[in-house]
Write an enzyme that holds these catalytic residues in place. Sequence first.
Site, PDB file in Angstrom:
ATOM      1  N   VAL A   4       0.846  -1.187   0.000  1.00  0.00           N
ATOM      2  CA  VAL A   4       0.000   0.000   0.000  1.00  0.00           C
ATOM      3  C   VAL A   4       0.887   1.244   0.000  1.00  0.00           C
ATOM      4  O   VAL A   4       1.768   1.394   0.857  1.00  0.00           O
ATOM      5  CB  VAL A   4      -0.940   0.015   1.230  1.00  0.00           C
ATOM      6  CG1 VAL A   4      -1.838   1.240   1.192  1.00  0.00           C
ATOM      7  CG2 VAL A   4      -1.773  -1.253   1.260  1.00  0.00           C
ATOM      8  N   LYS A  19      -3.263   0.498  -3.470  1.00  0.00           N
ATOM      9  CA  LYS A  19      -2.959  -0.890  -3.099  1.00  0.00           C
ATOM     10  C   LYS A  19      -2.560  -1.651  -4.356  1.00  0.00           C
ATOM     11  O   LYS A  19      -3.398  -1.896  -5.227  1.00  0.00           O
ATOM     12  CB  LYS A  19      -4.181  -1.533  -2.436  1.00  0.00           C
ATOM     13  CG  LYS A  19      -3.932  -2.928  -1.878  1.00  0.00           C
ATOM     14  CD  LYS A  19      -5.163  -3.395  -1.095  1.00  0.00           C
ATOM     15  CE  LYS A  19      -4.917  -4.729  -0.428  1.00  0.00           C
ATOM     16  NZ  LYS A  19      -6.077  -5.150   0.373  1.00  0.00           N
ATOM     17  N   ASP A 114     -12.864 -11.278   7.785  1.00  0.00           N
ATOM     18  CA  ASP A 114     -11.573 -11.060   8.434  1.00  0.00           C
ATOM     19  C   ASP A 114     -11.648  -9.870   9.393  1.00  0.00           C
ATOM     20  O   ASP A 114     -10.803  -8.978   9.354  1.00  0.00           O
ATOM     21  CB  ASP A 114     -10.480 -10.833   7.388  1.00  0.00           C
ATOM     22  CG  ASP A 114      -9.076 -11.040   7.969  1.00  0.00           C
ATOM     23  OD1 ASP A 114      -8.970 -11.691   9.021  1.00  0.00           O
ATOM     24  OD2 ASP A 114      -8.103 -10.529   7.375  1.00  0.00           O
TER      25      ASP A 114
END
Length: 601
Positions: A4, A19, A114
């Site tokens: 990033v 990214k 996540d």
Amino acid sequence: MAVVYRGMDQVLDREVAVKVLHPHLADREESRQRLRREALTVAKLRHENIVEIYDYSGPDAAESYIVTEFIHGQTLRDWLDRHWVPHPVVAALVMYRLCLALEHAHAIGVVHRDIKPENVMIRRDGCLKLMDFGIAQILDQQKLTMTGQLLGSPAYMAPELICGKPVDKRTDLFACGVLLYQLATGQLPFSGRNPHEVLHKISDAQYQPASHTNPKVDDTLSELIDHALAQEPGDRFQSARAMANELEDYLGRFDLEPDDIDLRAYFKEPRVFLDEFDARLSETLLHKARAETKAGHRAKALGLLAQVLEIDPDNKDAHSLVDEVKASGRRLRIVAFMAAALAVGGLVVAAVTISRATQPAVASIDAGGDTTMARRNNDPVIPADRRPNRTPGATGAPLEPATGATAGTGSAGATGGDRPRPVGPKIRTTGPVSHNVTCRVKVQGLTAVELANRYYRVKAGGQSYEIDPKTGEATFEVPSREPIRTYLEGPARKGDVRIDPSGCKSGSTTMVAQARPATVRFRVDENSPFKPPLGDISLECSSNCWRGGGGKTAAMAVTFDPPSPDQTSWEVVIVANVEGAKRDLKIERRVNSSDRPQTID
């Protein structure tokens, strides 16, 4: 999976995050599809607590990348490592915001998969941002999901994710339960020496309740966490909105609004905020404890006071009220003991009287096998061969036993022999018999709109019951032996009534709905040079009011009594006079009855 970079959008003159997929992954079609899926996923999301995507390289570009907003701040992981002190109420505020973000994502079929502190950013102004949907699963495109790989962080994984079973939005809610546990206690519920041990504990649901790990976590929040950490998805919260609602109710117990005002203030100056915040929580709990004490609910009062002392162990008011509640309990126990003693004494006297009046003769066998009559009271025992055998009602000399009858047998069918044994009355004692009876409570004072929209319910015996919009009545069953108190649940009105089950058959009991007080919380701007100590501020109100709150910063709560039982909105004027300063603050505000405070800065 990517690097990033911090970049500059030269067209719109703004900072961005770029990214870029690692070169060794960019050549793999599966990885390029994952990045593309992230771009498509996040591009659908528009929420203040979700990072926003601006651009995407496209599937055929030489380098695969996405461009998102740049967040000035730090991750929640960094905050936990550097600044975090476990605080259950602040933890609930954090998770409430994240649940709202997930509700938005789940509504369009996006599961994050996540959730962890590393994927939550804290912007400099205290706004939370949920990011990295890189392994999110779009429910209508499950064919793109990677298989054969364990994606995500082991400590936050749901059991179905570990076992390779289908995942859905409830998988995210399990991770939210893990994060809430961590924020409230300072520890993870599932930990071990290696990932395998962690995954094993998750699969077996091996963890200590949050209230055991940190005594500051009360039973309500601990049970909420247990609900989120249920092993089976069907036993968890079924939506992020449902979990957010439970967190909102929990915060409401402290008279806290679930907005992000407190949260932003906390992340801006945590130490200063917590001083004022804990003082405010203590004052709110003390107020509720006093009300419960006045109502005779000693157990509830002691529970609230225990929370106060967990927050502020040296709180003199809490210690004094604890002593008062305990002394009241001792007085009640002494009265109950004396009443019980008197009752037992009366029963003993009655039992002795009945025993003397009805005690039967008891047959016994002497050493020679002859049947004798045991003595009553102090009567002497007369051997069988010396006892007279009289015909009932006869007087005179003893008679010989009749032929065919055995002396002393007391046979009921014998024409002679001993008189049959008297038999006392049969006394059977049973416990109290309880049956449920149907009761009705008619609520007066609610408007037709409030009834039609079902804003209110009646609570009895720990259960809530709907109010019929046509009749204004709530119907439920209660035990027939003991009276029960019922309460009105709702936003702007309150009410309670004691129901005697014996009167339920005669008709409905009336409960009157009255407007709640209105509470306004005032806070002085952080940048304002005018920050007088709270102790120097006195108030004048156009309506009957009293002051709560407290702390080291210029913040306070003012509660107003409604001008009439049926008025839920009215104008008030507050004048705050500051001792030692040649100024006063005059505020005109329209306030609304509510069980939660309004806040103005």
